[in-house]
Design an enzyme around this catalytic site. Structure first.
Site, mmCIF file in Angstrom:
data_model
loop_
_atom_site.group_PDB
_atom_site.id
_atom_site.type_symbol
_atom_site.label_atom_id
_atom_site.label_comp_id
_atom_site.label_asym_id
_atom_site.label_seq_id
_atom_site.Cartn_x
_atom_site.Cartn_y
_atom_site.Cartn_z
ATOM 1 N N ASP A 158 0.847 -1.197 0.000
ATOM 2 C CA ASP A 158 0.000 0.000 0.000
ATOM 3 C C ASP A 158 0.890 1.256 0.000
ATOM 4 O O ASP A 158 1.792 1.368 0.838
ATOM 5 C CB ASP A 158 -0.878 -0.046 1.275
ATOM 6 C CG ASP A 158 -1.976 0.991 1.281
ATOM 7 O OD1 ASP A 158 -2.335 1.494 0.197
ATOM 8 O OD2 ASP A 158 -2.487 1.289 2.381
ATOM 9 N N HIS A 159 0.654 2.174 -0.919
ATOM 10 C CA HIS A 159 1.414 3.436 -0.997
ATOM 11 C C HIS A 159 2.924 3.233 -0.952
ATOM 12 O O HIS A 159 3.617 3.792 -0.092
ATOM 13 C CB HIS A 159 0.999 4.394 0.133
ATOM 14 C CG HIS A 159 -0.393 4.892 -0.022
ATOM 15 N ND1 HIS A 159 -0.745 5.859 -0.934
ATOM 16 C CD2 HIS A 159 -1.531 4.523 0.588
ATOM 17 C CE1 HIS A 159 -2.048 6.071 -0.866
ATOM 18 N NE2 HIS A 159 -2.552 5.259 0.040
ATOM 19 N N GLY A 215 -8.264 7.881 7.077
ATOM 20 C CA GLY A 215 -8.665 8.159 8.455
ATOM 21 C C GLY A 215 -10.130 8.554 8.530
ATOM 22 O O GLY A 215 -10.875 8.437 7.553
ATOM 23 N N ASN A 261 -8.740 0.563 6.267
ATOM 24 C CA ASN A 261 -7.710 0.354 7.284
ATOM 25 C C ASN A 261 -8.210 0.818 8.653
ATOM 26 O O ASN A 261 -8.417 0.034 9.569
ATOM 27 C CB ASN A 261 -6.434 1.105 6.866
ATOM 28 C CG ASN A 261 -5.241 0.786 7.756
ATOM 29 O OD1 ASN A 261 -5.338 -0.009 8.683
ATOM 30 N ND2 ASN A 261 -4.112 1.406 7.473
HETATM 31 P P1 13P Z 1 -8.782 4.305 5.762
HETATM 32 O O1 13P Z 1 -7.760 4.102 6.828
HETATM 33 O O2 13P Z 1 -9.379 5.653 5.775
HETATM 34 O O3 13P Z 1 -9.795 3.207 5.750
HETATM 35 O O4 13P Z 1 -7.994 4.214 4.359
HETATM 36 C C1 13P Z 1 -7.335 3.038 3.999
HETATM 37 C C2 13P Z 1 -6.551 3.210 2.756
HETATM 38 O O5 13P Z 1 -6.909 3.958 1.883
HETATM 39 C C3 13P Z 1 -5.328 2.416 2.584
HETATM 40 O O6 13P Z 1 -4.551 2.884 1.540
#
Ligand code: 13P
Length: 287
Positions: A84-85, A178, A231
């Site tokens: 992720d990222h 978030g 997340n």
């Molecule tokens: P959230 O934590 O807002 O659910 O986002 C998760 C996300 O985009 C992971 O890349």
């Protein structure tokens, strides 16, 4: 069953549902995500940030743990393990570590640099039978130290990145990582419609899946979003259930301090959140 994310997302885009990327933080998280996917007959993407991997001992540890768990639990639904990222170096590390999919996030670079680096990563990923997610227009908020401005993506730039051959594309459309603030103005569906038209059927990715209202999720899926990342929501559910266990004094009863007992309500809470996401995104029963 470990796979890259190509087929599962192409099927989702075609049939108009979304696959959940559930970010994992430890063994309990991974087990909760995998067993729920199997029970709900849903494909799943396990998301791993650089920060989460560091916490668990490195990308190779997470990949080996998830792969072994997939096998020993007899998981038959499609499972991708996805960075992720990722930074450039994290992408290289995940190619070595046995991930099946990576996200190269070049959204903070000048656009030409994002194009050049994304192109390089696509070639590397595909050579290793991995899928590649790119990003245009930084997602707002903060996740594990990755901070974004909350830009709205330029559809022409999305098309240029899509044309490089990415497997799926994250575009900022007002979404943030978030919890959404009270004054959040919602997703920009005008931009999403344009991006969707210009990228012609390419699976689109919605980050910041925590707390987006149901109707917005459904509309986003109808406009080509085929992967939604979650997340924070699982973290909040885990924390609330663990807090309750302690506040109820359960850790002080018998062997309630045993980590297998102490962490069980949190793991069950993650399972409930994941199940809810599969149902909401329409992926339950699709594997
Ligand atoms: P959230 O934590 O807002 O659910 O986002 C998760 C996300 O985009 C992971 O890349």
């Amino acid at each position: 069953m470990f796979v890259n994310a190509k087929e599962m997302l192409q099927k989702a885009a075609k049939e108009r549902y979304a696959v959940a990327q559930i970010n994992v933080n430890n063994l309990e998280w991974t087990k909760a995500a995998l067993t729920t996917a199997q029970e709900q007959k849903s494909p799943i993407i396990l998301g791993v940030t650089g920060g989460a991997a560091k916490y668990m001992g490195g990308f190779a540890v997470v990949a080996a743990m998830a792969r072994a768990m997939d096998k020993s639990l007899g998981i038959t639904v499609p499972v991708a393990i996805h960075l992720d990222h990722g930074s450039y170096d994290e992408c290289l590390a995940c190619i070595d570590a046995g991930f099946t999919s990576i996200m190269f996030d070049g959204s903070h670079f000048p656009f030409d640099e994002n194009v050049a680096k994304t192109k390089e990563m696509i070639a590397l990923a595909h050579k290793n039978n991995m899928t590649l997610e790119a990003e245009v227009g930084a997602i707002g908020g903060e996740e594990d130290g990755v901070v974004g401005n909350g830009d709205v993506a330029d559809p022409a730039e999305c098309k240029a990145i899509a044309d490089l051959g990415v497997d799926f594309l994250a575009a900022g459309i007002g979404n943030i990582h978030g919890v959404y603030p009270d004054n959040w103005t919602g997703l920009d569906f005008g931009i999403l419609t344009e991006i969707s038209k210009l990228t012609g059927g390419l699976p689109l990715v919605l980050h910041g899946g925590t707390g987006i209202p149901v109707e917005m999720i459904q509309k986003a899926i109808s406009l080509g979003v085929a992967k939604i990342n979650v997340n924070t929501e699982c973290q909040l559910a885990f924390a609330a259930a663990t807090r309750k266990y302690i506040e109820d004094g359960k850790d002080k009863q018998g062997k309630g301090f045993d980590p297998r007992k102490l962490l069980a309500p949190g793991a069950d809470a993650i399972k409930a959140s994941v199940k809810e996401k599969f149902e909401l995104f329409g992926s339950a029963g699709k594997a």
